[in-house]
Design an enzyme around this catalytic site. Structure first.
Site, PDB file in Angstrom:
ATOM      1  N   ILE A  60       0.814  -1.230   0.000  1.00  0.00           N
ATOM      2  CA  ILE A  60       0.000   0.000   0.000  1.00  0.00           C
ATOM      3  C   ILE A  60       0.843   1.275   0.000  1.00  0.00           C
ATOM      4  O   ILE A  60       0.292   2.367  -0.012  1.00  0.00           O
ATOM      5  CB  ILE A  60      -1.032   0.022   1.154  1.00  0.00           C
ATOM      6  CG1 ILE A  60      -0.335  -0.015   2.523  1.00  0.00           C
ATOM      7  CG2 ILE A  60      -2.033  -1.104   0.996  1.00  0.00           C
ATOM      8  CD1 ILE A  60      -1.273   0.343   3.678  1.00  0.00           C
ATOM      9  N   THR A  85       2.856  -1.676  13.333  1.00  0.00           N
ATOM     10  CA  THR A  85       2.212  -1.829  14.642  1.00  0.00           C
ATOM     11  C   THR A  85       3.200  -2.068  15.792  1.00  0.00           C
ATOM     12  O   THR A  85       2.774  -2.242  16.934  1.00  0.00           O
ATOM     13  CB  THR A  85       1.183  -2.985  14.610  1.00  0.00           C
ATOM     14  OG1 THR A  85       1.840  -4.160  14.146  1.00  0.00           O
ATOM     15  CG2 THR A  85       0.014  -2.659  13.707  1.00  0.00           C
ATOM     16  N   TYR A 151       4.683   5.995  16.898  1.00  0.00           N
ATOM     17  CA  TYR A 151       3.559   5.196  16.379  1.00  0.00           C
ATOM     18  C   TYR A 151       2.271   6.030  16.393  1.00  0.00           C
ATOM     19  O   TYR A 151       1.600   6.186  15.360  1.00  0.00           O
ATOM     20  CB  TYR A 151       3.398   3.911  17.206  1.00  0.00           C
ATOM     21  CG  TYR A 151       2.130   3.141  16.928  1.00  0.00           C
ATOM     22  CD1 TYR A 151       1.957   2.451  15.723  1.00  0.00           C
ATOM     23  CD2 TYR A 151       1.089   3.102  17.865  1.00  0.00           C
ATOM     24  CE1 TYR A 151       0.781   1.757  15.468  1.00  0.00           C
ATOM     25  CE2 TYR A 151      -0.077   2.404  17.619  1.00  0.00           C
ATOM     26  CZ  TYR A 151      -0.230   1.733  16.423  1.00  0.00           C
ATOM     27  OH  TYR A 151      -1.394   1.040  16.173  1.00  0.00           O
TER      28      TYR A 151
HETATM   29  N1  LIG Z   1      -2.311  -4.353  17.666  1.00  0.00           N
HETATM   30  C1  LIG Z   1      -2.857  -3.467  18.491  1.00  0.00           C
HETATM   31  O1  LIG Z   1      -2.799  -3.604  19.719  1.00  0.00           O
HETATM   32  C2  LIG Z   1      -3.562  -2.260  17.930  1.00  0.00           C
HETATM   33  C3  LIG Z   1      -4.086  -1.310  18.821  1.00  0.00           C
HETATM   34  C4  LIG Z   1      -4.760  -0.203  18.293  1.00  0.00           C
HETATM   35  C5  LIG Z   1      -4.892  -0.051  16.924  1.00  0.00           C
HETATM   36  N2  LIG Z   1      -4.339  -0.970  16.093  1.00  0.00           N
HETATM   37  C6  LIG Z   1      -4.480  -0.766  14.640  1.00  0.00           C
HETATM   38  O2  LIG Z   1      -5.288  -1.812  14.141  1.00  0.00           O
HETATM   39  C7  LIG Z   1      -4.912  -2.132  12.804  1.00  0.00           C
HETATM   40  C8  LIG Z   1      -4.697  -3.618  12.660  1.00  0.00           C
HETATM   41  O3  LIG Z   1      -3.671  -4.024  13.573  1.00  0.00           O
HETATM   42  P1  LIG Z   1      -3.146  -5.527  13.627  1.00  0.00           P
HETATM   43  O4  LIG Z   1      -2.686  -5.783  15.009  1.00  0.00           O
HETATM   44  O5  LIG Z   1      -4.137  -6.430  12.987  1.00  0.00           O
HETATM   45  O6  LIG Z   1      -1.858  -5.403  12.669  1.00  0.00           O
HETATM   46  P2  LIG Z   1      -0.820  -6.553  12.267  1.00  0.00           P
HETATM   47  O7  LIG Z   1      -1.199  -7.856  12.855  1.00  0.00           O
HETATM   48  O8  LIG Z   1       0.546  -5.994  12.538  1.00  0.00           O
HETATM   49  O9  LIG Z   1      -1.049  -6.669  10.684  1.00  0.00           O
HETATM   50  C9  LIG Z   1      -0.641  -5.685   9.784  1.00  0.00           C
HETATM   51  C10 LIG Z   1      -0.434  -6.347   8.437  1.00  0.00           C
HETATM   52  O10 LIG Z   1      -0.067  -5.314   7.500  1.00  0.00           O
HETATM   53  C11 LIG Z   1       0.989  -5.851   6.684  1.00  0.00           C
HETATM   54  N3  LIG Z   1       1.772  -4.810   6.022  1.00  0.00           N
HETATM   55  C12 LIG Z   1       2.932  -4.244   6.438  1.00  0.00           C
HETATM   56  N4  LIG Z   1       3.396  -3.378   5.517  1.00  0.00           N
HETATM   57  C13 LIG Z   1       2.509  -3.404   4.480  1.00  0.00           C
HETATM   58  C14 LIG Z   1       2.443  -2.740   3.227  1.00  0.00           C
HETATM   59  N5  LIG Z   1       3.401  -1.864   2.826  1.00  0.00           N
HETATM   60  N6  LIG Z   1       1.407  -3.011   2.392  1.00  0.00           N
HETATM   61  C15 LIG Z   1       0.448  -3.887   2.764  1.00  0.00           C
HETATM   62  N7  LIG Z   1       0.451  -4.549   3.943  1.00  0.00           N
HETATM   63  C16 LIG Z   1       1.478  -4.306   4.797  1.00  0.00           C
HETATM   64  C17 LIG Z   1       1.799  -6.641   7.687  1.00  0.00           C
HETATM   65  O11 LIG Z   1       2.740  -7.493   7.033  1.00  0.00           O
HETATM   66  P3  LIG Z   1       4.119  -7.840   7.830  1.00  0.00           P
HETATM   67  O12 LIG Z   1       3.729  -8.660   8.997  1.00  0.00           O
HETATM   68  O13 LIG Z   1       4.916  -8.575   6.793  1.00  0.00           O
HETATM   69  O14 LIG Z   1       4.718  -6.503   8.204  1.00  0.00           O
HETATM   70  C18 LIG Z   1       0.705  -7.386   8.417  1.00  0.00           C
HETATM   71  O15 LIG Z   1       0.306  -8.558   7.751  1.00  0.00           O
HETATM   72  C19 LIG Z   1      -3.676  -1.265  12.502  1.00  0.00           C
HETATM   73  O16 LIG Z   1      -4.072  -0.105  11.831  1.00  0.00           O
HETATM   74  C20 LIG Z   1      -3.178  -0.865  13.885  1.00  0.00           C
HETATM   75  O17 LIG Z   1      -2.474   0.364  13.876  1.00  0.00           O
HETATM   76  C21 LIG Z   1      -3.699  -2.085  16.552  1.00  0.00           C
END
Ligand SMILES: NC(=O)c1ccc[n+]([C@@H]2O[C@H](COP(=O)([O-])OP(=O)(O)OC[C@H]3O[C@@H](n4cnc5c(N)ncnc54)[C@H](OP(=O)(O)O)[C@@H]3O)[C@@H](O)[C@H]2O)c1
Length: 319
Positions: A60, A85, A151
């Protein structure tokens, strides 16, 4: 409706796969990485052999690639689950540009591409856009962002850039996300409480643990509302455009969260004690109080929110 999911191999992306199984809409699951074998196994366990585990490659950070995918597939909605993240890792000065690219520029790319076809971007943001100012009441959507680290700052930039494009958007700020997929606090504590005789966990940061499956359900409810309205839209903006807060209900410290994980898993031999944050030095100061007020998302979309311990029990049952 054709819906593009980015970051589909992360925690939320995989819950979106489960939530949308059997949907009449066409979902295209994209990511930069391949699906992890353990996640495929978990998807089959939770949703059967016919769950869609395929991944179309999409980075993206590349606007032209997004444009092409949106046009070729007649995409009308994008659900952006991709992000940087790693909260501590974002503090490395050498990583700043990369984190800003992924958390701010890339969401702007998605917003530009979806605006060109008159569609909706559902983007996920975070409670860590707050925390710099002391407060002790739940954060509302219009409260000024005061991030304490890179972040949160870059996620706030992402929100601002999306809004500036003028696209139809729903930004959902969430918090303390966990799921059956990937690495997260619940899985770490499941392991530690099973193997360690004693454990110290911070009690001076409170928030709300949020099951990614519940967030995925909220997202599909929002998509349904958009779909319904888009039948009569006539090039007008989506009436529900805006920033919303979504977490599970209730309040917990990381210490209380760990106590419940241990209790529900029967790991009663581990002696879990509360401690202060300064006992675990971290490159970033996390918000001491990060409770999200969810009144708006409940009122506007009619979303019912589960209590955090009920969802935790359900997720642990799946693990
Ligand atoms: N985790 C939390 O506690 C938390 C809390 C509040 C808000 N959020 C938000 O919630 C959302 C989802 O979080 P999550 O925990 O599900 O995230 P996640 O498990 O870290 O998943 C993010 C995914 O995005 C992929 N990605 C990385 N770079 C990319 C790129 N250039 N193009 C396309 N995809 C890419 C990652 O691949 P790689 O693994 O290869 O990098 C991973 O598969 C995010 O917006 C996060 O900021 C998360």
């Amino acid at each position: 409706m054709n819906i593009l999911v980015t970051g589909a191999n992360g925690q939320l992306g995989n819950e979106m796969r489960i939530m949308t199984k059997g949907s009449k809409d066409k979902y295209i699951f994209t990511d930069v990485c391949d699906e992890h074998p353990e996640s495929v196994e978990m998807l089959h366990k939770l949703a059967g052999d016919d769950i869609d585990t395929s991944t179309t490659k999409l980075d993206i950070t590349n606007l032209e690639d997004i444009r092409q995918m949106v046009k070729e597939n007649d995409v009308k909605c994008i659900v952006n689950c991709a992000a940087w993240t790693n909260v501590d890792g974002a503090e490395d000065p050498e990583k700043y540009e990369l984190v800003e690219m992924l958390n701010a520029k890339a969401p702007e790319n998605l917003a530009i591409a979806i605006k060109e076809v008159g569609g909706l971007l559902v983007h996920i943001s975070t409670d860590y856009v707050f925390g710099g100012d002391p407060y002790n009441t739940p954060c509302k959507e219009d409260q000024k962002g005061t991030p304490t680290g890179v972040y949160g700052l870059t996620k706030l930039h992402g929100e601002e850039k999306i809004i500036a494009t003028g696209c139809d958007y729903v930004i959902l700020r969430t918090a303390w996300l966990y799921s059956e997929f990937g690495k997260n606090f619940v899985k770490t504590m499941l392991n530690l409480t099973a193997t360690k005789p004693q454990l110290k966990v911070v009690f001076d940061q409170v928030g709300t643990p949020t099951y990614a499956y519940d967030l995925a359900l909220a997202i599909t409810t929002i998509l349904e509302a958009y779909k319904k309205e888009s039948l009569t839209m006539n090039n007008e903006p989506f009436t529900k455009n805006g920033i919303y807060h979504f977490s599970n209900e209730g309040v917990s410290s990381w210490f209380d969260f760990t106590k419940m994980i241990a209790e529900y898993s029967g790991h009663t031999a581990c002696d879990i004690q509360p401690c202060h944050s300064d006992e675990f030095p971290s490159p970033v100061k996390r918000p001491a109080f990060s409770i999200l007020d969810k009144t708006k998302v409940k009122d506007v979309f009619g979303i019912k929110v589960n209590y955090w311990t009920d969802s935790l029990r359900k997720s642990l049952g799946n693990m």
